[in-house]
Design an enzyme around this catalytic site. Structure first.
Site, short mmCIF file in Angstrom:
data_model
loop_
_atom_site.label_atom_id
_atom_site.label_comp_id
_atom_site.label_asym_id
_atom_site.label_seq_id
_atom_site.Cartn_x
_atom_site.Cartn_y
_atom_site.Cartn_z
N TYR A 149 0.74 -1.24 0.09
CA TYR A 149 0.04 0.05 0.02
C TYR A 149 0.92 1.29 -0.02
CZ TYR A 149 -2.86 3.71 1.99
OH TYR A 149 -3.39 4.97 2.34
P1 NAD Z 1 -12.19 5.32 2.18
O1 NAD Z 1 -12.14 3.85 1.65
O2 NAD Z 1 -13.17 5.62 3.30
O3 NAD Z 1 -12.38 6.30 1.02
C1 NAD Z 1 -11.86 6.22 -0.31
C2 NAD Z 1 -13.24 6.20 -1.21
O4 NAD Z 1 -12.63 6.31 -2.56
C3 NAD Z 1 -14.16 5.28 -0.93
O5 NAD Z 1 -15.44 5.67 -0.95
C4 NAD Z 1 -14.18 4.46 -2.66
O6 NAD Z 1 -15.14 3.93 -3.01
C5 NAD Z 1 -13.34 5.69 -3.25
N1 NAD Z 1 -12.71 5.00 -4.58
C6 NAD Z 1 -11.66 4.21 -4.44
N2 NAD Z 1 -11.07 3.89 -5.71
C7 NAD Z 1 -11.84 4.66 -6.58
C8 NAD Z 1 -11.84 4.82 -7.99
N3 NAD Z 1 -10.91 4.23 -8.69
N4 NAD Z 1 -12.87 5.56 -8.49
C9 NAD Z 1 -13.81 6.25 -7.75
N5 NAD Z 1 -13.79 5.96 -6.42
C10 NAD Z 1 -13.08 5.34 -5.84
O7 NAD Z 1 -10.62 5.99 2.76
P2 NAD Z 1 -10.23 7.05 3.45
O8 NAD Z 1 -9.80 6.50 5.02
O9 NAD Z 1 -11.29 8.13 3.58
O10 NAD Z 1 -8.98 7.40 2.83
C11 NAD Z 1 -9.08 8.48 1.92
C12 NAD Z 1 -7.68 8.90 1.23
O11 NAD Z 1 -6.62 9.24 2.30
C13 NAD Z 1 -6.91 7.73 0.66
O12 NAD Z 1 -6.28 8.33 -0.46
C14 NAD Z 1 -5.96 7.06 1.48
O13 NAD Z 1 -5.08 6.33 1.01
C15 NAD Z 1 -5.55 8.57 2.29
N6 NAD Z 1 -5.06 8.04 3.47
C16 NAD Z 1 -6.05 7.89 4.56
C17 NAD Z 1 -5.47 7.72 5.82
C18 NAD Z 1 -6.42 7.37 7.02
O14 NAD Z 1 -5.80 6.98 8.16
N7 NAD Z 1 -7.91 7.13 6.87
C19 NAD Z 1 -4.30 7.96 6.41
C20 NAD Z 1 -3.28 8.27 5.07
C21 NAD Z 1 -3.79 8.45 4.08
C1 UGA Z 2 -3.85 4.02 8.70
C2 UGA Z 2 -4.72 3.84 7.32
O1 UGA Z 2 -5.65 2.98 7.40
C3 UGA Z 2 -3.94 3.96 5.99
O2 UGA Z 2 -4.86 4.04 5.00
C4 UGA Z 2 -3.13 5.23 6.10
O3 UGA Z 2 -2.39 5.28 5.09
C5 UGA Z 2 -2.06 5.23 7.19
O4 UGA Z 2 -2.77 5.18 8.47
C6 UGA Z 2 -1.22 6.35 7.49
O5 UGA Z 2 -1.35 6.94 8.32
O6 UGA Z 2 -0.45 6.61 6.20
P1 UGA Z 2 -2.75 2.34 10.40
O7 UGA Z 2 -1.97 3.15 10.98
O8 UGA Z 2 -2.39 0.83 10.23
O9 UGA Z 2 -3.05 2.68 8.69
O10 UGA Z 2 -4.11 2.56 10.97
P2 UGA Z 2 -5.24 1.86 11.94
O11 UGA Z 2 -5.64 0.75 11.08
O12 UGA Z 2 -5.82 2.48 12.88
O13 UGA Z 2 -3.88 0.60 12.71
C7 UGA Z 2 -3.40 1.60 13.81
C8 UGA Z 2 -2.48 0.44 14.62
O14 UGA Z 2 -3.46 -0.37 15.10
C9 UGA Z 2 -1.61 -0.39 13.82
O15 UGA Z 2 -0.43 -0.64 14.43
C10 UGA Z 2 -2.29 -1.68 13.66
O16 UGA Z 2 -1.51 -2.73 13.53
C11 UGA Z 2 -3.27 -1.74 14.97
N1 UGA Z 2 -4.33 -2.32 14.87
C12 UGA Z 2 -5.21 -2.37 13.92
C13 UGA Z 2 -4.73 -3.51 15.87
O17 UGA Z 2 -3.87 -3.66 16.61
N2 UGA Z 2 -5.76 -4.07 15.57
C14 UGA Z 2 -6.95 -4.06 14.55
O18 UGA Z 2 -7.71 -4.77 14.96
C15 UGA Z 2 -6.32 -3.04 13.73
#
Ligand code: NAD
Ligand code: UGA
Length: 323
Positions: A149
């Protein structure tokens, strides 16, 4: 007219950003293929508050199948949130889906933007481009992702650089650090932990629970997007951390207090691709964007717990994920 295109408008961050843009008087076109790792009904629910807003237009389509040139007409800012997220699920045969959603889809969007007079494109990148961090990490650190990823999100940043350097596309990358709050995806830690404590089922902790994340509240991530659209320097990358770096074990303690219930813990092995620590140095975003995280972890967790409880009470559907 203030007009924006939000990709991934039905997702956790994209829907919250869309609400914020509409509240600021923007006309928003939102595109979302309603694909990914969790149920479509949740994504529809995410859009409930704005789907009928007179200044919102929903395009339910995959990026690669849509007519992006048409959708970009009159658009001032593009916020690219669409992606297949999730660190741990990116291993295995499914990586081609990550390539499709996170790399090919974005390249198509940049192709269309290069033909249009868009003022700024804000790309949702990720702390996962860094890999492991042993201290406060700034944007000068050479990225070294440790999950497929992370590789896909870093490829997106490289695309930004190519389209900026060759075609002058005004794109800014924001490296979000683990975002939480209302609507957090059901595969993410806090969502799972709150549900487990509430239901009295075991929390599965990957590793010893001493890993840290620089957790970022969703409204702060949204605010960073608005600031980046106005002030971000094209071609640049900014860390967006929440200033709430903490171990999982301590978060579970906070959630026990908020929910007034003891957690049941079940330890599993550390998952491949998970960094032990994330730690954002946000000086650049502060100086250039005026970004500062504003929501404490305690307040943010409470907001998330209240929101999730309402959703569970509505009993509308299955919250399980395909992860
Ligand atoms: P999410 O899955 O809730 O939202 C992403 C949305 O994009 C979904 O609704 C999905 O249906 C849509 N999508 C995916 N591929 C598509 C495509 N090809 N065409 C049209 N729609 C599409 O995810 P999120 O947690 O809201 O993350 C949003 C963005 O932030 C992502 O780019 C993710 O990589 C980035 N990001 C998220 C986190 C986090 O902690 N949530 C951290 C770092 C980066
Ligand atoms: C999150 C997002 O899911 C990614 O899309 C994003 O890119 C990433 O943040 C980021 O900062 O770039 P992550 O940090 O793995 O990824 O977020 P969580 O899924 O909330 O996990 C946080 C921590 O909890 C991780 O260490 C994970 O291993 C742990 N975890 C998660 C557990 O121990 N148990 C669970 O059921 C889920």
């Amino acid at each position: 007219m203030k007009s924006a295109l939000v990709t991934g408008c039905a997702g956790f961050i994209g829907s919250t950003l869309t609400e914020a843009l509409l509240a600021r008087g923007y006309h928003v076109t939102g595109i979302d293929g309603l694909t990914g790792n969790y149920a479509t009904w949740i994504k529809r629910k995410n859009m409930e508050s704005f789907i009928r807003h007179p200044h919102f237009r929903f395009v339910p389509c995959d990026l690669q199948l849509s007519n992006l040139n048409d959708l970009l007409r009159g658009v001032r800012y593009v916020f690219h949130q669409a992606a297949l997220p999730g660190v741990r699920s990116s291993w295995g045969k499914d990586f081609s889906r990550y390539v499709h959603h996170n790399i090919s889809g974005f390249q198509q969007l940049l192709e269309a933007v290069k033909e249009s007079p868009v003022e700024k494109v804000v790309y949702a990148s990720s702390s996962s481009v860094y890999g492991n961090m042993n201290g406060p990490t700034d944007e000068s650190r050479l990225p070294a992702p440790i999950s497929p990823y992370g590789v896909s999100k870093l490829a997106g940043e490289h695309l930004c650089r190519l389209y900026h350097d060759n075609y002058g596309v005004p794109v800014v990358s924001l490296r979000y650090f683990t975002v939480y709050g209302p609507r957090q995806r059901p595969d993410m830690a806090f969502h799972r932990f709150i549900r487990s404590i509430r239901d009295g089922t075991p929390i599965h902790i990957y590793g010893d629970g001493e890993q840290t994340r620089d957790f970022t509240y969703v409204a702060d991530a949204v605010n960073a997007n608005l600031l980046a659209a106005e002030k971000g320097r094209p071609g640049e990358v900014y860390n967006i951390g929440g200033g709430s770096r903490i171990t999982l074990n301590r978060v579970i303690g906070l959630l026990e207090s908020i929910l007034d219930k003891k957690a049941v813990l079940f330890h599993e092995r550390k998952q491949p691709g998970d960094p032990k620590h994330t730690w954002a140095e946000i000086g650049k975003a502060k100086a250039e964007l005026g970004y500062a995280p504003s929501v404490s972890l305690w307040k943010g967790l409470k907001e998330q717990a209240v929101h999730l409880e309402k959703m569970l009470e509505s009993g509308e559907g299955d919250l399980s994920t395909s992860l």
